[in-house]
Design a protein around this motif. Structure first.
Motif, mmCIF file in Angstrom:
data_model
loop_
_atom_site.group_PDB
_atom_site.id
_atom_site.type_symbol
_atom_site.label_atom_id
_atom_site.label_comp_id
_atom_site.label_asym_id
_atom_site.label_seq_id
_atom_site.Cartn_x
_atom_site.Cartn_y
_atom_site.Cartn_z
ATOM 1 N N UNK A 68 0.838 -1.190 0.000
ATOM 2 C CA UNK A 68 0.000 0.000 0.000
ATOM 3 C C UNK A 68 0.878 1.248 0.000
ATOM 4 N N UNK A 69 0.556 2.187 -0.868
ATOM 5 C CA UNK A 69 1.302 3.444 -0.951
ATOM 6 C C UNK A 69 0.705 4.459 0.017
ATOM 7 N N UNK A 70 1.569 5.118 0.790
ATOM 8 C CA UNK A 70 1.158 6.178 1.711
ATOM 9 C C UNK A 70 2.139 7.331 1.595
ATOM 10 N N UNK A 71 1.648 8.530 1.867
ATOM 11 C CA UNK A 71 2.493 9.724 1.873
ATOM 12 C C UNK A 71 2.499 10.304 3.277
ATOM 13 N N UNK A 72 3.694 10.441 3.849
ATOM 14 C CA UNK A 72 3.876 11.116 5.131
ATOM 15 C C UNK A 72 4.251 12.559 4.809
ATOM 16 N N UNK B 159 11.628 8.166 -2.521
ATOM 17 C CA UNK B 159 11.006 9.272 -3.263
ATOM 18 C C UNK B 159 10.487 10.314 -2.279
ATOM 19 N N UNK B 160 10.810 11.568 -2.559
ATOM 20 C CA UNK B 160 10.390 12.670 -1.707
ATOM 21 C C UNK B 160 9.883 13.827 -2.564
ATOM 22 N N UNK B 161 9.064 14.657 -1.954
ATOM 23 C CA UNK B 161 8.688 15.925 -2.590
ATOM 24 C C UNK B 161 8.894 17.017 -1.558
ATOM 25 N N UNK B 162 9.612 18.074 -1.968
ATOM 26 C CA UNK B 162 9.910 19.170 -1.038
ATOM 27 C C UNK B 162 9.885 20.482 -1.801
ATOM 28 N N UNK B 163 9.218 21.477 -1.239
ATOM 29 C CA UNK B 163 9.164 22.780 -1.909
ATOM 30 C C UNK B 163 8.923 23.885 -0.884
ATOM 31 N N UNK B 164 9.489 25.051 -1.184
ATOM 32 C CA UNK B 164 9.180 26.283 -0.457
ATOM 33 C C UNK B 164 8.269 27.130 -1.337
ATOM 34 N N UNK B 165 7.417 27.953 -0.700
ATOM 35 C CA UNK B 165 6.488 28.806 -1.447
ATOM 36 C C UNK B 165 6.534 30.237 -0.921
ATOM 37 N N UNK B 166 6.429 31.168 -1.852
ATOM 38 C CA UNK B 166 6.238 32.563 -1.463
ATOM 39 C C UNK B 166 4.795 32.703 -0.977
ATOM 40 N N UNK B 167 4.585 33.215 0.250
ATOM 41 C CA UNK B 167 3.224 33.243 0.796
ATOM 42 C C UNK B 167 2.375 34.425 0.357
ATOM 43 N N UNK B 168 2.943 35.338 -0.427
ATOM 44 C CA UNK B 168 2.215 36.525 -0.873
ATOM 45 C C UNK B 168 1.735 37.378 0.298
ATOM 46 N N UNK B 169 2.489 37.343 1.348
ATOM 47 C CA UNK B 169 2.243 38.179 2.527
ATOM 48 C C UNK B 169 3.517 38.168 3.365
ATOM 49 N N UNK B 170 3.586 38.999 4.371
ATOM 50 C CA UNK B 170 4.773 39.053 5.216
ATOM 51 C C UNK B 170 4.751 37.914 6.232
ATOM 52 N N UNK C 172 1.430 23.534 -7.834
ATOM 53 C CA UNK C 172 0.295 22.695 -7.428
ATOM 54 C C UNK C 172 0.200 21.426 -8.265
ATOM 55 N N UNK C 173 0.420 21.531 -9.581
ATOM 56 C CA UNK C 173 0.277 20.358 -10.456
ATOM 57 C C UNK C 173 1.235 19.242 -10.047
ATOM 58 N N UNK D 40 0.246 15.605 -8.329
ATOM 59 C CA UNK D 40 0.670 14.385 -9.021
ATOM 60 C C UNK D 40 1.453 13.480 -8.083
ATOM 61 N N UNK D 41 2.333 14.062 -7.270
ATOM 62 C CA UNK D 41 3.111 13.256 -6.330
ATOM 63 C C UNK D 41 2.200 12.611 -5.285
ATOM 64 N N UNK D 42 1.236 13.364 -4.778
ATOM 65 C CA UNK D 42 0.340 12.826 -3.749
ATOM 66 C C UNK D 42 -0.507 11.690 -4.299
#
Length: 231
Positions: free
Chosen positions: A1-5, A37-48, A74-75, A79-81
């Motif tokens: 079974x595949x799971x994402x932590x 396999x991992x997915x990692x990302x930082x995002x600009x929050x469009x606020x301070x 997001x795409x 897809x990773x999830x």
């Protein structure tokens, strides 16, 4: 079974009030085995970034200033999830933020039926104890020495080890062969090509037998003589 932590870092605690995700870290597991396999990302929050939040995870406005927006990634995140169950500590918090970000992108929310909360699991199995990620790492002997500040990927990696312990420990199923095969299939890698070696002979030489008999002959009233039939 595949799971994402997975784990998220945010600008605060209220997605409906304008707080945003600034980091997400995801670990893929197949049959409770990490695939690598991992997915990692930082995002600009469009606020301070509020100082209180920055004190928790150390992500400043300057650091995040050149990072992509959530909608730009997001795409690949969705897809990773895939359709796997999503495991998080205090999962309602992370799901609330994740679904808020998806809504801002015009995407459908992730069903709460996919949510697995390790905080709920820990409270059920260890009532009255401390249930923070740090406390669970200490309880299960998970090394958290690198966790100076919160970080989504590091916390997801720690949580993956905690989740294994909460769901039966490292010996779960004792199905190592099946698990390795599942991991290889999930990561689309070929099985490791190992050379086949003939079994080595394991028998005593004539010299070893002679030395053993000489040793036995020196023993006085050995225990096994009590059980030998009388001659």
């Amino acid at each position: 079974m595949r799971e994402i932590i997975f784990d998220t870092e945010t600008t605060g605690v209220n997605p409906a009030g304008g707080d945003r995700i600034v980091e997400i870290g995801c670990i893929e597991m197949i049959n409770r085995v990490e695939t690598g396999r991992e997915y990692h990302a930082y995002f600009h929050p469009e606020r301070s970034m509020p100082s209180e939040a920055e004190a928790v995870h150390g992500l400043s406005d300057i650091f995040l200033s050149d990072k992509p927006l959530f909608r730009d990634k997001a795409d690949e995140l969705v897809e990773f999830l895939g359709d796997a169950p999503l495991v998080a500590h205090n999962a309602g918090f992370d799901f609330g933020f994740l679904n808020r970000e998806l809504a801002l992108c015009g995407r459908d929310p992730i069903s709460l039926s996919r949510m697995v909360c390790t905080l709920v699991m820990a409270r059920s199995r260890h009532p009255g104890a401390k249930h923070s990620l740090d406390a669970l790492c200490s309880r299960f002997g998970v090394d958290r020495s690198q966790r100076v500040k919160h970080g989504a990927l590091l916390d997801a990696q720690l949580l993956a080890q905690v989740y294994i312990e909460l769901t039966g420990g490292r010996q779960i199923g004792l199905g190592l062969v099946a698990e390795v095969a599942a991991v290889e299939q999930a990561t689309a890698t070929a099985p490791i090509d190992r050379p086949v070696r003939e079994a080595r002979p394991h028998f005593a030489s004539d010299e070893e037998i002679a030395r053993h008999r000489a040793f036995i002959a020196r023993l006085k009233q050995p225990l096994w003589e009590r059980f030998l039939p009388a001659v």
